[in-house]
Write an enzyme that holds these catalytic residues in place. Structure first.
Site, PDB file in Angstrom:
ATOM      1  N   GLN A 143      27.636  14.845  -2.485  1.00 13.02           N
ATOM      2  CA  GLN A 143      27.997  14.664  -1.079  1.00 13.02           C
ATOM      3  C   GLN A 143      27.147  15.608  -0.226  1.00 13.02           C
ATOM      4  O   GLN A 143      26.800  16.702  -0.670  1.00 13.02           O
ATOM      5  CB  GLN A 143      29.484  14.988  -0.867  1.00 13.02           C
ATOM      6  CG  GLN A 143      29.961  14.807   0.564  1.00 13.02           C
ATOM      7  CD  GLN A 143      31.286  15.513   0.840  1.00 13.02           C
ATOM      8  OE1 GLN A 143      31.362  16.449   1.627  1.00 13.02           O
ATOM      9  NE2 GLN A 143      32.340  15.064   0.182  1.00 13.02           N
ATOM     10  N   HIS A 145      26.379  17.374   3.842  1.00 17.04           N
ATOM     11  CA  HIS A 145      26.725  17.659   5.232  1.00 17.04           C
ATOM     12  C   HIS A 145      25.624  17.120   6.144  1.00 17.04           C
ATOM     13  O   HIS A 145      24.427  17.278   5.851  1.00 17.04           O
ATOM     14  CB  HIS A 145      26.813  19.165   5.477  1.00 17.04           C
ATOM     15  CG  HIS A 145      28.013  19.811   4.868  1.00 17.04           C
ATOM     16  ND1 HIS A 145      28.079  21.178   4.641  1.00 17.04           N
ATOM     17  CD2 HIS A 145      29.207  19.311   4.456  1.00 17.04           C
ATOM     18  CE1 HIS A 145      29.248  21.478   4.113  1.00 17.04           C
ATOM     19  NE2 HIS A 145      29.948  20.367   3.991  1.00 17.04           N
ATOM     20  N   GLU A 172      29.274  13.882   5.287  1.00 20.32           N
ATOM     21  CA  GLU A 172      30.343  14.472   6.098  1.00 20.32           C
ATOM     22  C   GLU A 172      29.737  15.174   7.311  1.00 20.32           C
ATOM     23  O   GLU A 172      28.776  15.931   7.189  1.00 20.32           O
ATOM     24  CB  GLU A 172      31.122  15.488   5.260  1.00 20.32           C
ATOM     25  CG  GLU A 172      32.197  16.237   6.024  1.00 20.32           C
ATOM     26  CD  GLU A 172      32.850  17.328   5.197  1.00 20.32           C
ATOM     27  OE1 GLU A 172      33.946  17.777   5.581  1.00 20.32           O
ATOM     28  OE2 GLU A 172      32.281  17.740   4.168  1.00 20.32           O
ATOM     29  N   GLU A 223      38.683  14.303   3.872  1.00 23.22           N
ATOM     30  CA  GLU A 223      38.957  15.297   2.834  1.00 23.22           C
ATOM     31  C   GLU A 223      39.436  16.637   3.392  1.00 23.22           C
ATOM     32  O   GLU A 223      39.843  17.499   2.623  1.00 23.22           O
ATOM     33  CB  GLU A 223      37.735  15.526   1.944  1.00 23.22           C
ATOM     34  CG  GLU A 223      36.599  16.276   2.601  1.00 23.22           C
ATOM     35  CD  GLU A 223      35.406  16.512   1.686  1.00 23.22           C
ATOM     36  OE1 GLU A 223      35.479  16.150   0.494  1.00 23.22           O
ATOM     37  OE2 GLU A 223      34.401  17.046   2.173  1.00 23.22           O
ATOM     38  N   GLN A 298      39.171  18.354  -2.901  1.00 23.43           N
ATOM     39  CA  GLN A 298      37.983  19.158  -2.659  1.00 23.43           C
ATOM     40  C   GLN A 298      38.380  20.608  -2.883  1.00 23.43           C
ATOM     41  O   GLN A 298      39.212  21.150  -2.165  1.00 23.43           O
ATOM     42  CB  GLN A 298      37.499  18.974  -1.215  1.00 23.43           C
ATOM     43  CG  GLN A 298      36.362  19.921  -0.851  1.00 23.43           C
ATOM     44  CD  GLN A 298      36.004  19.918   0.630  1.00 23.43           C
ATOM     45  OE1 GLN A 298      34.845  19.971   0.997  1.00 23.43           O
ATOM     46  NE2 GLN A 298      37.009  19.845   1.495  1.00 23.43           N
ATOM     47  N   ASP A 337      29.678  24.324  -1.078  1.00 27.88           N
ATOM     48  CA  ASP A 337      29.398  23.841   0.266  1.00 27.88           C
ATOM     49  C   ASP A 337      29.427  24.921   1.334  1.00 27.88           C
ATOM     50  O   ASP A 337      29.247  24.621   2.498  1.00 27.88           O
ATOM     51  CB  ASP A 337      30.366  22.721   0.633  1.00 27.88           C
ATOM     52  CG  ASP A 337      31.783  23.216   0.814  1.00 27.88           C
ATOM     53  OD1 ASP A 337      32.115  24.273   0.258  1.00 27.88           O
ATOM     54  OD2 ASP A 337      32.550  22.545   1.523  1.00 27.88           O
ATOM     55  N   SER A 364      30.521  19.477  -2.414  1.00 28.84           N
ATOM     56  CA  SER A 364      31.304  18.803  -1.382  1.00 28.84           C
ATOM     57  C   SER A 364      30.654  19.103  -0.042  1.00 28.84           C
ATOM     58  O   SER A 364      31.320  19.200   0.984  1.00 28.84           O
ATOM     59  CB  SER A 364      32.771  19.229  -1.425  1.00 28.84           C
ATOM     60  OG  SER A 364      32.910  20.615  -1.535  1.00 28.84           O
TER      61      SER A 364
END
Length: 555
Positions: A143, A145, A172, A223, A298, A337, A364
């Site tokens: 995943q 950002h 995200e 999440e 998460q 993250d 994440s």
């Protein structure tokens, strides 16, 4: 000391010595996983209900104990599971002859103290072995950002297009200015489907707005629904396990994939750790999530990583919380993250704990933008680390979820994402996107390279869009009307998922043709060498073909 030894002078200037460290402090919970105040494992079942949990009788349960006892622990196997010696169960975790199904059958009957007791028996290599076997989905993924300091929608679209093109399964975003949220969500929705159809997106903001954006089709998952390991932290957040479970059902009933968020150190950071170890409290969070019926969690300390990162065995505890999550048969988006160190060596070592065994989502939030633009306070790795990450995949023959790309292809996909959002803005009556902006974001490193927008005009227009009921179908129509039929079809494909609901299964991601890959149809079947996910075949050919590698034909 008037005269320094020169080696110590040099060492004092090393990046790692800019980090913060503290000795263990039992009373305030600054202990990773070996706190003498942690309860001893134990359970008593009476009339099919948990009457005693880890030394505490039901009349003395706090709300988290009650929730775990009534909604998480499988009482049909609890006595069998709790009777197992913790060391024996720890060895079962790393034994290739004990299948994942047998581990999960038993682990869902264990108490928080029992799970902690098991994990304490494992070193980090053994935890990684456990993770390789226990993650729900066979195929690892990643995943990213996608944010920027200016909440610049055109840059967001271009960055999302590139991130999707590079292989991330989820993207995200969040905001610097709260009212920008729907515009940011809209931007990465369009950009992601330009880069690779099937990438799902979210915008992390206040939960009512987040749910509203999801129902309108501007996002596809959530999440940032936080749960905590002590009553007081829950209360301070105006929440309970019951309210969080209600919120989870609201997301799922609207066809939105969602997972909870928690992490070691949050209770310490908020001052209510109750003198317990960080990992014990985090295991309680994992079990709250399991009891709520969400498909995943998460964790990996997340925004509290500086707390476990400061104490002995703290990064080991972070891996331990990831393992606790898969023991509850939940998807794990395993952190990495938020940056926590000045040391690139330490940064890489922390990430390798999840990268090597593979998790459902290794990061994440890998920062697909330069960290100065990361509104989640920076990530362990950002866009400047892409080549290092790709080489690590190639060096170790590991699938970290990213693929090599060519510069000319990235230029093309960033430009297309920018032009697609330009067309959507024009058709939906949002402030115009100039050709100069499209050109700037196509070649930009980050927000420092793009012109400012009129913030007041952007905010008033997106407010109006929301007030008139703007939604994902409006985006589909705008794209199709302006010649971006492939992107329109991809956005429509994401909206269809909310009706079919297949991507609500545990550990679900979408492939490029919108086929769902989850723990249901891609279950982890690791049973030792020669089994489980192996980076081979066509996928290996893609990942090892980095652009900087010299071909024999070129010599």
């Amino acid at each position: 000391m008037s005269k320094r030894q020169k080696r110590f002078q040099v060492l004092a200037e090393r990046p790692v010595n800019k980090d913060g460290f503290i000795k263990e402090w039992v009373e305030v919970g600054l202990v990773a996983m070996e706190n003498p105040n942690d309860p001893k494992p134990g359970i008593r079942i009476q009339d099919g209900k948990v009457a005693e949990l880890d030394g505490k009788k039901r009349p003395d349960f706090d709300m988290i104990d009650t929730w775990i006892a009534d909604h998480c622990i499988d009482t049909s196997v609890a006595q069998e599971a709790m009777a197992l010696d913790s060391l024996q169960f720890a060895r079962m975790l790393v034994d290739i002859n004990v299948p994942r199904s047998e581990i999960v059958r038993l682990s869902v009957g264990m108490t928080p103290a029992k799970i902690l007791d098991v994990i304490k028996k494992l070193n980090v290599v053994e935890m990684m072995m456990a993770m390789q076997k226990m993650r729900p989905r066979r195929t690892p993924s990643n995943q990213a950002h996608v944010t920027n300091l200016k909440d610049h929608p055109v840059l967001l679209a271009a960055d999302a297009a590139e991130a999707a093109f590079r292989g991330f399964s989820e993207l995200e975003t969040t905001v610097g200015v709260g009212r920008y949220a729907p515009m940011n969500a809209l931007s990465i929705l369009v950009g992601s489907q330009t880069g690779r159809p099937g990438v799902i997106t979210q915008c992390a903001v206040e939960e009512a707005l987040e749910l509203s954006m999801g129902m309108r089709g501007l996002t596809a998952y959530a999440e940032t629904v936080s749960v905590y390991g002590t009553d007081q932290v829950f209360v301070d957040g105006d929440d309970t396990p019951w309210s969080k479970a209600f919120l989870a059902s609201a997301y799922a009933s609207r066809g939105l994939k969602m997972r909870f968020t928690s992490g070691t150190g949050s209770e310490v950071q908020m001052g209510y750790a109750e003198g317990k170890s960080m990992l014990y409290l985090e295991i309680r969070c994992v079990m709250v999530a399991k009891g709520a019926g969400v498909q995943g969690l998460q964790n990996g300390s997340i925004s509290c990583i500086g707390v476990p990162g400061a104490v002995p065995s703290g990064i080991r505890a972070v891996l331990g919380e990831n393992v606790a999550t898969v023991l509850m048969d939940l998807e794990v988006a395993s952190g990495n993250d938020q940056t926590f160190t000045h040391s690139p060596i330490r940064n890489a070592a922390r990430m390798l704990m999840q990268f090597l065994p593979g998790t459902d989502l290794i990061f994440s939030g890998y920062s697909s933008v330069p960290n100065y633009d990361n509104m989640f306070a920076g990530s362990t790795h950002d866009c400047d680390d892409y080549d290092d990450y790709l080489v690590l995949q190639r060096d170790l023959q590991i699938d970290g979820g990213c693929i090599p790309v060519k510069e000319e292809d990235v230029i093309m996909i960033r430009n297309k994402g920018a032009r697609a959002i330009q067309a959507v803005f024009r058709d939906l009556g949002l402030p115009s996107v100039t050709d100069e902006e499209v050109e700037a974001v196509t070649y930009a490193h980050g927000s420092r390279d793009v012109p400012d927008r009129n913030t007041t005009e952007d905010l008033s227009s997106i407010d109006a869009f929301m007030k008139r009921g703007g939604n994902g179908l409006d985006v589909v129509r705008a794209l199709a009307k302006n010649g971006f039929t492939d992107v329109a079809e991809a956005v429509l494909g994401i909206l269809r998922q909310k009706i079919t609901g297949d991507y609500l299964h545990t550990s679900a991601i979408l492939e490029g043709n919108f086929d769902v890959l989850s723990a249901v149809n891609d279950p982890n079947d690791y049973k030792g060498p020669g089994t489980g996910y192996r980076l081979e075949g066509a996928r290996w050919e893609i990942l090892k073909d980095i652009p900087q590698a010299i071909s024999p034909a070129d010599i």
